[in-house]
Design a protein around this motif. Structure first.
Motif, mmCIF file in Angstrom:
data_model
loop_
_atom_site.group_PDB
_atom_site.id
_atom_site.type_symbol
_atom_site.label_atom_id
_atom_site.label_comp_id
_atom_site.label_asym_id
_atom_site.label_seq_id
_atom_site.Cartn_x
_atom_site.Cartn_y
_atom_site.Cartn_z
ATOM 1 N N GLU A 217 47.205 68.023 6.692
ATOM 2 C CA GLU A 217 46.964 67.036 7.754
ATOM 3 C C GLU A 217 47.372 67.581 9.126
ATOM 4 O O GLU A 217 46.652 67.412 10.107
ATOM 5 N N TRP A 218 48.557 68.205 9.186
ATOM 6 C CA TRP A 218 49.000 68.770 10.474
ATOM 7 C C TRP A 218 47.961 69.752 11.019
ATOM 8 O O TRP A 218 47.607 69.725 12.199
ATOM 9 N N ILE A 219 47.509 70.636 10.136
ATOM 10 C CA ILE A 219 46.586 71.688 10.597
ATOM 11 C C ILE A 219 45.247 71.065 10.983
ATOM 12 O O ILE A 219 44.713 71.312 12.072
ATOM 13 N N ALA A 220 44.699 70.250 10.083
ATOM 14 C CA ALA A 220 43.361 69.694 10.329
ATOM 15 C C ALA A 220 43.331 68.854 11.602
ATOM 16 O O ALA A 220 42.322 68.815 12.313
ATOM 17 N N ASN A 221 44.437 68.186 11.909
ATOM 18 C CA ASN A 221 44.480 67.320 13.094
ATOM 19 C C ASN A 221 44.980 68.031 14.345
ATOM 20 O O ASN A 221 45.100 67.397 15.405
#
Lengths: 286, 120
Positions: A217-221
Motif C-alpha cells: 500500500e505504501w509503495i502503490a500510493n
C-alpha cells in the motif's frame, strides 16, 4: 534534458529464471501465474522505450566485503560482467555481460557528491542477481547500457531508511537535470518481508504477510511519509531478518515522489511476496 | 569474539568450489588449515601483505569444525553467508525441494526476536 520515462520498483527473486525455463510438466503449480505476471510487468518497461537503465540493487557479499564496505556505490565502467559462481550454483543463473554508460555514471557521481552523498565508485564491478534478476524479468534481451547503483542493506551498520529516500530524491533530480537527449528508466529491486538463514525462512508465504500488505500500500500510493512513520532501521528486524532490503524500495519511492504507481501488482509465493510497481513520471506516452 | 573472521571463513569457502567440497568432507581439517594459512590474508590487497592478529575463539572454531549452523547463528555469523554455504554443501542430500532449508530453519526454531546481533 534527459527524459525519465519509467521507474520500476520490484522484488528480485533469484529462482524466477530457472522456474521460467522449466517445461510445463516439470514446473511447480505457481509457475504459470508467475510467468504471466512477469510478462505483463515487462510490458510496462517495453512501452516506455528506454535508451538506458539506471539499476538499483545490493551486492550480496560478492565483490563488496567487510574489509572495505561502501554504503552507496555507483559503477563507472564500460562493461559489467554479471552473476557469480555461487549464483550459477544455487539459482542456475547464467553469466552475463552488460554494457555500461560512463557518461551518466560520471554525471551521477559528480552531482551526487555535490548534493551531499559521499558516493563510492567502482571501475571494475561484477554485478549480482539484485541487478540481473530484473534484466531476466523485464529486459531479457540485455541490449541497453546500464548504470549500476549499489546500496548496503546487508552488512550493519546500515544507513537509515530516511537516507535511502533522500538518495532516491537526489537521484531523481540528477537524472531529470542530466543534459542528454536519452530516455532513461530506473529499475530498482528490493524485498518485502524476508528471512534468510533464520527460523522463519522458506515458509509457505513471506515471514510477515501483514507487513507485506502494508508495504504494498505504501509503495502503490506513493505514501513516503506513511512509510517513514512506520519503518525504522530497528523495526525492520521484526518482519524478517533480511527485510532491510525493503529500504531499496524506499529509495525507489524517493525517486518516484509522492505519486501513486501507474502499475501495481503482486504475487504471494512461498518464502516471499513478489511485487511489481511502475511509474511514468512524464506520462505513459512520454 | 570475531564475527568478522567467522564471516570471512564462510565467504572465502563459499566462493571456491574446491573448498566447498573440502569443507563438506573434512570440516575440522579445513578449519584448522584455513585458520593457519588463510585467516590473515587481506582479500582486497596485493598478495603477500597479511594481517597479524586474526584468530577464532574456541567456540567459533568448534562451531565451524562441527558444521554447527545453530551455534554460528548464536555467535552472530551473517545468516546469509551460513545459509548459502550450507545449501551448497547439503542441499544435494535432501529428498525433496526445500527440505534441507526447512530442516535448517526448524533447528533454529528456539530463537526469538531479537536475533543475535550480526554487526561486525
Amino acid at each position: 534534458m534527459a527524459k525519465l520515462v519509467a521507474i520500476l520498483a520490484t522484488t528480485h527473486h533469484p529462482f524466477f529464471y530457472r522456474t521460467s525455463q522449466l517445461p510445463p510438466e516439470e514446473a511447480p503449480p505457481f509457475a504459470a501465474e508467475w510467468v504471466r505476471k512477469v510478462l505483463a510487468y515487462r510490458e510496462t518497461l517495453t512501452r516506455a522505450r528506454p535508451d538506458l537503465l539506471v539499476m538499483v540493487g545490493s551486492d550480496h557479499f560478492h565483490q563488496l566485503w567487510l574489509d572495505n564496505m561502501p554504503q552507496f556505490l555507483i559503477g563507472k565502467a564500460p562493461y559489467y560482467d554479471a552473476n557469480w559462481y555461487n549464483e550459477e550454483r544455487e539459482f542456475g543463473l547464467p553469466k552475463l555481460r552488460m554494457r555500461g554508460h560512463e557518461e551518466l555514471s560520471a554525471y551521477m557521481l559528480r552531482e551526487g557528491l555535490d548534493k551531499g552523498f559521499d558516493l563510492a565508485f567502482s571501475n571494475e564491478l561484477r554485478i549480482d542477481h539484485s541487478i540481473t534478476c530484473p534484466i531476466f524479468t523485464v529486459r531479457p534481451q540485455n541490449d541497453l547500457p546500464i548504470v549500476p547503483v549499489y546500496t548496503n542493506i546487508f552488512a550493519p551498520p546500515l544507513p537509515r531508511p530516511e537516507r535511502f529516500v533522500a538518495l532516491g530524491k537526489a537521484l531523481r533530480e540528477i537524472i531529470d537535470a542530466w543534459p542528454s537527449d536519452l530516455r532513461v528508466a530506473v529499475i530498482g529491486t528490493g524485498h518485502l518481508s524476508l528471512e534468510l538463514g533464520g527460523p522463519r525462512q522458506f515458509g509457505p508465504h513471506g515471514p510477515d504477510p501483514e507487513f507485506d500488505a502494508r508495504a504494498v500500500e505504501w509503495i502503490a500510493n506513493g505514501d513516503i511519509d506513511g512509510c517513514l512513520a512506520n519503518v525504522t532501521l530497528e523495526s525492520l528486524h521484526a518482519p524478517g531478518n533480511a527485510t532491510h532490503g525493503f529500504m531499496d524500495f524506499m529509495l525507489m519511492m524517493g525517486i518516484a515522489g509522492y505519486n501513486k504507481a501507474d502499475y501495481a501488482d503482486n504475487l504471494d509465493l512461498f518464502h516471499t511476496m513478489e511485487a511489481y510497481f511502475t511509474w511514468y513520471p512524464n506520462g505513459v506516452d512520454a | 569474539m570475531s564475527k568478522y573472521l567467522l564471516n570471512k571463513f564462510l565467504f572465502t569457502i563459499d566462493r571456491d568450489p574446491d573448498l566447498v567440497e573440502r569443507y563438506r568432507e573434512d570440516p575440522a581439517g579445513t578449519v584448522a588449515w584455513w585458520e593457519a594459512e588463510k585467516a590473515n590474508e587481506i582479500l582486497n590487497a596485493h598478495t603477500g601483505e597479511r594481517s597479524t592478529w586474526l584468530e577464532f575463539t574456541p567456540q567459533e572454531r568448534a562451531a565451524l569444525s562441527t558444521h554447527d549452523h545453530v551455534a554460528l547463528f548464536e555467535l552472530g555469523a551473517h545468516p546469509f553467508l551460513t545459509l548459502t554455504l550450507w545449501i551448497a554443501m547439503f542441499e544435494r542430500d535432501a529428498t525433496e525441494p526445500l527440505a534441507m532449508q526447512r530442516e535448517y530453519a526448524a533447528k533454529l526454531a528456539h530463537f526469538s526476536l531479537p536475533y543475535p546481533d550480526i554487526a561486525t
